[in-house]
Design a protein around this motif. Structure first.
Motif, mmCIF file in Angstrom:
data_model
loop_
_atom_site.group_PDB
_atom_site.id
_atom_site.type_symbol
_atom_site.label_atom_id
_atom_site.label_comp_id
_atom_site.label_asym_id
_atom_site.label_seq_id
_atom_site.Cartn_x
_atom_site.Cartn_y
_atom_site.Cartn_z
ATOM 1 N N CYS A 218 93.081 46.093 52.799
ATOM 2 C CA CYS A 218 92.787 47.184 51.869
ATOM 3 C C CYS A 218 94.029 47.419 51.016
ATOM 4 C CB CYS A 218 92.458 48.464 52.618
ATOM 5 S SG CYS A 218 90.916 48.394 53.595
ATOM 6 N N ILE A 263 89.817 60.080 53.531
ATOM 7 C CA ILE A 263 89.897 58.790 52.840
ATOM 8 C C ILE A 263 89.490 59.004 51.391
ATOM 9 C CG2 ILE A 263 88.899 56.469 52.615
ATOM 10 C CD1 ILE A 263 88.511 56.478 55.669
ATOM 11 N N GLU A 296 79.234 55.321 50.341
ATOM 12 C CA GLU A 296 78.815 55.326 51.745
ATOM 13 C C GLU A 296 78.790 53.915 52.320
ATOM 14 O OE1 GLU A 296 75.404 57.321 54.615
ATOM 15 O OE2 GLU A 296 75.139 57.351 52.438
ATOM 16 N N THR A 299 82.068 52.697 53.729
ATOM 17 C CA THR A 299 82.526 53.255 55.012
ATOM 18 C C THR A 299 82.082 52.408 56.192
ATOM 19 O OG1 THR A 299 80.572 54.668 55.359
ATOM 20 C CG2 THR A 299 82.389 55.587 54.053
ATOM 21 N N LYS A 300 81.177 51.478 55.958
ATOM 22 C CA LYS A 300 80.645 50.634 57.044
ATOM 23 C C LYS A 300 81.521 49.418 57.318
ATOM 24 C CE LYS A 300 76.015 52.175 55.747
ATOM 25 N NZ LYS A 300 74.708 51.795 55.148
ATOM 26 N N PHE A 304 87.229 50.900 58.700
ATOM 27 C CA PHE A 304 86.995 52.333 58.870
ATOM 28 C C PHE A 304 86.264 52.652 60.174
ATOM 29 C CE2 PHE A 304 86.872 52.826 53.945
ATOM 30 C CZ PHE A 304 88.262 52.694 53.907
ATOM 31 N N THR A 305 86.221 51.699 61.076
ATOM 32 C CA THR A 305 85.487 51.874 62.329
ATOM 33 C C THR A 305 86.048 53.028 63.155
ATOM 34 O OG1 THR A 305 84.971 49.507 62.424
ATOM 35 C CG2 THR A 305 84.768 50.759 64.475
ATOM 36 N N VAL A 310 85.634 59.291 58.434
ATOM 37 C CA VAL A 310 84.242 58.858 58.316
ATOM 38 C C VAL A 310 83.344 59.729 59.185
ATOM 39 C CG1 VAL A 310 82.632 56.951 58.706
ATOM 40 C CG2 VAL A 310 84.898 56.494 57.718
ATOM 41 N N SER A 313 82.749 62.912 57.447
ATOM 42 C CA SER A 313 82.277 62.731 56.055
ATOM 43 C C SER A 313 83.325 63.136 55.020
ATOM 44 C CB SER A 313 80.976 63.532 55.809
ATOM 45 O OG SER A 313 79.938 63.048 56.616
ATOM 46 N N VAL A 315 85.170 61.503 53.081
ATOM 47 C CA VAL A 315 85.407 60.259 52.329
ATOM 48 C C VAL A 315 85.010 60.538 50.884
ATOM 49 C CG1 VAL A 315 84.873 57.806 52.127
ATOM 50 C CG2 VAL A 315 84.904 58.887 54.385
#
Length: 377
Positions: A218, A263, A296, A299-300, A304-305, A310, A313, A315
């Motif tokens: 990133c 984030i 959204e 974020t998957k 970002f785990t 996340v 929310s 973000v």
């Protein structure tokens, strides 16, 4: 009669003296690299080393922002197509402006530049290395064309004010430059003054630069640009001690380990660069529903785990081009509102941006510059 003639003649001379345009003068301008450059001001013909330099040129001359531009880099239409389209609709002649390729990587056509007979070539400081290696300053100097560096990207919180003053001096808009600088400072103070009086906990913030632009993760910011904006807004920039300069990369594992509270992902319409990319298309008049959907999806990613931001929310996405123009104070306000919603519940960054347009810019304001997954924000 003779007395009348003398009075009339004196009146006409006085009228000419007070209505004639200001005479040009040669002045020394110290650019952001510390170079003293002799320029005859006010300039009538300018080459913009980056098309996005129109962001600040427009703030200084809202009536005729392109009047002096005889050539520019071709980046605005790709990096910010909505703004380009809006400018094109209002000033259709810009379609005829000679355009250059990437000056930053040394593909600047020196012969084309000389043929356009500019009074000054304005370059961003991040093009300095390529400019020096190609010998542009010396080559332009031989034909009497000065080159001046400004900066809104490498150290924008340090160099925006001097860069605006440089441009104000170049085009004879010094008072307007000071007016803009005060407006900018006052709006940053609306954040920093509140934080100085409050005992607020500073959330840990990860800023992802151009998330979704590529599959890699990133890119981020060190202790400048958006990294500095986060600090001004009352947060702790997660990458501050990881990235030594303005720009750099953070490993996904570092993000998971740091577990940021917030984030922020910078985005824009980069269809011209990465068609159909996962980037979040915030910007001038953007579709906020679509931008939120793409935010959204980002974020998957594995980076970002399980992170707190996340889960809660917290973000957000913000217009990437705030990193490269003098409007960063709007970003500082919006980030502060995300990080400290209770402290800044009465602060309206969108109203600030509207006022900026109404007072300084030639385009009408359109929203779409920020979205959040937090429904309360």
């Amino acid at each position: 009669m003779r007395l009348f003639n003398r009075v009339a003649t004196a009146a006409m001379v006085s009228c000419v003296l007070f209505t004639a345009p200001a005479l040009a003068e040669t002045v020394k301008i110290r650019d952001v690299t510390g170079r003293d450059v002799e320029v005859e001001v006010p300039v009538k013909h300018v080459i913009l080393g980056e098309g996005r330099q129109i962001y600040f040129l427009a703030a200084l001359d809202r009536e005729e922002p392109f009047k002096r531009v005889v050539g520019w880099r071709d980046d605005l239409s790709k990096a910010d197509p909505e703004s380009y389209a809006a400018y094109l609709a209002k000033y259709p002649d810009i379609a005829k402006l000679p355009a250059f390729g990437g000056m930053k990587d040394g593909t600047f056509d020196i012969e084309q530049a000389v043929a356009l007979k500019p009074d000054v070539v304005l370059m961003n400081v991040d093009a300095k290395t390529a400019t020096e290696e190609a010998g542009y300053i010396e080559k332009l100097g031989k034909v009497g064309i000065p080159l001046v560096y400004v900066d809104f990207r490498e150290k924008p919180m340090e160099n925006t004010e001097p860069s605006m003053r440089i441009m104000g001096k170049l085009i004879g808009k010094e008072e307007k430059a000071e007016e803009f600088i005060k407006f900018r400072a006052d709006n940053i103070a609306r954040v920093t003054d509140v934080l100085a009086k409050a005992d607020a906990k500073k959330p840990l913030v990860f800023v992802e630069r151009a998330g979704g632009y590529s599959d890699d993760c990133c890119m981020s910011f060190g202790n400048e640009n958006f990294g500095k904006m986060v600090e001004l807004a009352g947060g702790v920039n997660m990458a501050k001690d990881i990235i030594p300069g303005t720009f750099g990369t953070v490993n996904p594992e570092q993000i998971i380990a740091a577990n940021p509270d917030q984030i922020i992902i910078t985005g824009g319409n980069w269809q011209g660069y990465v068609p159909g990319g996962a980037w979040v298309g915030v910007g001038y008049g953007a579709d906020e529903t679509e931008a939120r959907r793409k935010l959204e999806n980002l974020t998957k990613r594995a980076a970002f785990t399980g992170v707190t931001a996340v889960k809660d929310s917290n973000v957000h996405a913000i217009w990437h081009q705030f990193y490269n123009n003098p409007y960063q104070f709007v970003a500082v306000q919006q980030i502060a509102k995300w990080l400290h919603p209770d402290l800044f519940k009465d602060l309206d960054p969108e109203a600030t941006f509207k006022e900026l347009h109404e007072r300084f810019l030639p385009l009408p304001y359109k929203g779409g510059y920020f979205v959040s997954l937090n429904v309360g924000q």
